[in-house]
Design a protein around this motif. Structure first.
Motif, PDB file in Angstrom:
ATOM      1  N   THR A 236       0.804  -1.219   0.000  1.00 26.98           N
ATOM      2  CA  THR A 236       0.000   0.000   0.000  1.00 26.98           C
ATOM      3  C   THR A 236       0.839   1.272   0.000  1.00 26.98           C
ATOM      4  O   THR A 236       0.294   2.360  -0.204  1.00 26.98           O
ATOM      5  N   SER A 237       2.136   1.151   0.236  1.00 29.34           N
ATOM      6  CA  SER A 237       2.991   2.336   0.314  1.00 29.34           C
ATOM      7  C   SER A 237       3.298   2.895  -1.070  1.00 29.34           C
ATOM      8  O   SER A 237       3.238   2.175  -2.083  1.00 29.34           O
ATOM      9  N   SER A 238       3.628   4.164  -1.106  1.00 30.98           N
ATOM     10  CA  SER A 238       4.139   4.771  -2.335  1.00 30.98           C
ATOM     11  C   SER A 238       5.577   4.325  -2.528  1.00 30.98           C
ATOM     12  O   SER A 238       6.278   4.017  -1.556  1.00 30.98           O
ATOM     13  N   PRO A 239       6.045   4.284  -3.767  1.00 34.56           N
ATOM     14  CA  PRO A 239       7.446   3.879  -4.011  1.00 34.56           C
ATOM     15  C   PRO A 239       8.421   4.781  -3.255  1.00 34.56           C
ATOM     16  O   PRO A 239       8.223   5.994  -3.156  1.00 34.56           O
ATOM     17  N   LEU A 240       9.469   4.178  -2.732  1.00 37.44           N
ATOM     18  CA  LEU A 240      10.495   4.908  -2.000  1.00 37.44           C
ATOM     19  C   LEU A 240      11.631   5.253  -2.951  1.00 37.44           C
ATOM     20  O   LEU A 240      12.206   4.374  -3.595  1.00 37.44           O
ATOM     21  N   ASN A 241      11.965   6.539  -3.035  1.00 40.91           N
ATOM     22  CA  ASN A 241      13.029   7.006  -3.925  1.00 40.91           C
ATOM     23  C   ASN A 241      14.383   6.882  -3.227  1.00 40.91           C
ATOM     24  O   ASN A 241      14.679   7.601  -2.274  1.00 40.91           O
ATOM     25  N   LEU A 242      15.222   5.974  -3.718  1.00 38.45           N
ATOM     26  CA  LEU A 242      16.553   5.790  -3.138  1.00 38.45           C
ATOM     27  C   LEU A 242      17.503   6.927  -3.486  1.00 38.45           C
ATOM     28  O   LEU A 242      18.567   7.048  -2.883  1.00 38.45           O
ATOM     29  N   PHE A 243      17.127   7.744  -4.460  1.00 37.48           N
ATOM     30  CA  PHE A 243      17.956   8.884  -4.862  1.00 37.48           C
ATOM     31  C   PHE A 243      17.369  10.205  -4.381  1.00 37.48           C
ATOM     32  O   PHE A 243      17.657  11.266  -4.962  1.00 37.48           O
ATOM     33  N   GLN A 244      16.581  10.181  -3.324  1.00 37.06           N
ATOM     34  CA  GLN A 244      15.972  11.405  -2.818  1.00 37.06           C
ATOM     35  C   GLN A 244      17.024  12.426  -2.411  1.00 37.06           C
ATOM     36  O   GLN A 244      16.841  13.635  -2.566  1.00 37.06           O
ATOM     37  N   HIS A 245      18.164  11.940  -1.917  1.00 40.14           N
ATOM     38  CA  HIS A 245      19.229  12.855  -1.498  1.00 40.14           C
ATOM     39  C   HIS A 245      19.771  13.661  -2.676  1.00 40.14           C
ATOM     40  O   HIS A 245      20.227  14.793  -2.508  1.00 40.14           O
ATOM     41  N   MET A 246      19.700  13.080  -3.885  1.00 37.93           N
ATOM     42  CA  MET A 246      20.135  13.827  -5.073  1.00 37.93           C
ATOM     43  C   MET A 246      19.139  14.928  -5.406  1.00 37.93           C
ATOM     44  O   MET A 246      19.527  16.020  -5.847  1.00 37.93           O
ATOM     45  N   ALA A 247      17.857  14.635  -5.221  1.00 38.91           N
ATOM     46  CA  ALA A 247      16.823  15.634  -5.506  1.00 38.91           C
ATOM     47  C   ALA A 247      16.888  16.800  -4.532  1.00 38.91           C
ATOM     48  O   ALA A 247      16.510  17.928  -4.871  1.00 38.91           O
ATOM     49  N   GLU A 248      17.403  16.550  -3.317  1.00 35.16           N
ATOM     50  CA  GLU A 248      17.421  17.579  -2.288  1.00 35.16           C
ATOM     51  C   GLU A 248      18.705  18.404  -2.285  1.00 35.16           C
ATOM     52  O   GLU A 248      18.725  19.501  -1.726  1.00 35.16           O
ATOM     53  N   ASP A 249      19.766  17.887  -2.904  1.00 35.98           N
ATOM     54  CA  ASP A 249      21.055  18.576  -2.852  1.00 35.98           C
ATOM     55  C   ASP A 249      21.697  18.586  -4.236  1.00 35.98           C
ATOM     56  O   ASP A 249      22.166  17.553  -4.720  1.00 35.98           O
ATOM     57  N   PRO A 250      21.731  19.733  -4.900  1.00 30.39           N
ATOM     58  CA  PRO A 250      22.324  19.818  -6.245  1.00 30.39           C
ATOM     59  C   PRO A 250      23.789  19.382  -6.275  1.00 30.39           C
ATOM     60  O   PRO A 250      24.247  18.837  -7.283  1.00 30.39           O
ATOM     61  N   ASN A 251      24.523  19.611  -5.208  1.00 31.51           N
ATOM     62  CA  ASN A 251      25.929  19.211  -5.174  1.00 31.51           C
ATOM     63  C   ASN A 251      26.069  17.690  -5.195  1.00 31.51           C
ATOM     64  O   ASN A 251      26.966  17.145  -5.849  1.00 31.51           O
ATOM     65  N   VAL A 252      25.190  17.013  -4.460  1.00 29.19           N
ATOM     66  CA  VAL A 252      25.196  15.548  -4.456  1.00 29.19           C
ATOM     67  C   VAL A 252      24.857  15.021  -5.842  1.00 29.19           C
ATOM     68  O   VAL A 252      25.476  14.065  -6.338  1.00 29.19           O
ATOM     69  N   HIS A 253      23.891  15.649  -6.493  1.00 28.35           N
ATOM     70  CA  HIS A 253      23.498  15.231  -7.841  1.00 28.35           C
ATOM     71  C   HIS A 253      24.649  15.427  -8.830  1.00 28.35           C
ATOM     72  O   HIS A 253      24.939  14.540  -9.652  1.00 28.35           O
ATOM     73  N   ALA A 254      25.311  16.569  -8.751  1.00 28.87           N
ATOM     74  CA  ALA A 254      26.429  16.838  -9.658  1.00 28.87           C
ATOM     75  C   ALA A 254      27.561  15.838  -9.432  1.00 28.87           C
ATOM     76  O   ALA A 254      28.173  15.349 -10.402  1.00 28.87           O
ATOM     77  N   ARG A 255      27.830  15.486  -8.171  1.00 32.55           N
ATOM     78  CA  ARG A 255      28.882  14.512  -7.889  1.00 32.55           C
ATOM     79  C   ARG A 255      28.503  13.129  -8.416  1.00 32.55           C
ATOM     80  O   ARG A 255      29.344  12.401  -8.938  1.00 32.55           O
TER      81      ARG A 255
END
Length: 223
Positions: free
Chosen positions: A184-203
């Motif tokens: 019943t849960s919504s899918p869990l995004n394992l890359f949520q930290h990338m969505a929250e921090d542009p520096n993490v995404h760029a790395r």
């Protein structure tokens, strides 16, 4: 525990008796042992404690690595058994010459020293195994599926989204019994930290380029 230096006797494959020395390693959440046989070969054994949730393949675990917390749990929910049953399902339905494990081994090799975890790799491969026909995971398609894995990982990084394989996934094989919370849960995004921090995404984008270069060198030169 006062098991350091304890000895145990076990039977070998042809019935011979062999003496083993067992030592306990420090650990807060599991029981870790190292076992020395008569030839001083070392084996490491780890016991992780868990409580089954109902009749599902999900456990409340003493180990918090890659675990999931929900509103109803204070201990992480482990999907280790569910993952084992998924790969047993794949083995039972894939051709005998399936190369999916070889693909995972090669990806794990290029990820050494990288910020991406083997859990991320395993999640990507499980999604692909669940969508690409199993009969195509053969030796002649090995390079194609290595490219599929890398392309899938790249798309997930660009979109800053990689869904957990079991939580909220309606396409999990029926052979795996999920806890109702997972269904019943919504899918869990394992890359949520990338969505929250542009520096993490760029790395992550830079690290993916390094992965792709490593794979190309490994396939071309073998190192």
């Amino acid at each position: 525990m006062a098991a350091e230096g304890a000895a145990a006797r076990a039977s070998g494959p042809w019935g011979q008796s062999a003496r083993h020395h067992i030592g306990v390693l420090p650990s807060r959440r599991s029981c870790k042992l190292h076992v020395f046989d008569a030839f001083d070969k070392i084996r490491f054994v780890e016991f992780i404690f868990g409580v089954q949730q109902g009749d599902s393949d999900i456990f409340l675990s003493s180990e918090n690595t890659d675990g999931i917390f929900t509103l109803d749990t204070v201990r992480p929910q482990s999907c280790t058994v569910a993952e084992m049953k998924f790969f047993q399902y794949i083995k039972a339905h894939a051709p005998q010459d399936s190369y999916h494990l070889r693909c995972m081994q090669l990806c794990a090799r290029i990820m050494v020293g990288n910020d991406f975890t083997t859990y991320v790799l395993k999640t990507v491969v499980m999604h692909l195994l669940n969508t690409i026909p199993l009969e195509s995971w053969c030796r002649r398609e090995f390079l194609q599926h290595m490219d599929d894995i890398m392309q899938c990982l790249h798309c997930c990084i660009v979109e800053k989204r990689l869904d957990h394989f079991f939580l909220g996934n309606k396409e999990v094989p029926d052979e795996i019994t999920l806890h109702p919370d997972f269904l019943t849960s919504s899918p869990l995004n394992l890359f949520q930290h990338m969505a929250e921090d542009p520096n993490v995404h760029a790395r992550a984008l830079r690290e993916f380029q390094e992965l792709r270069d490593r794979l190309k060198r490994l396939l071309t030169f073998g190192n």
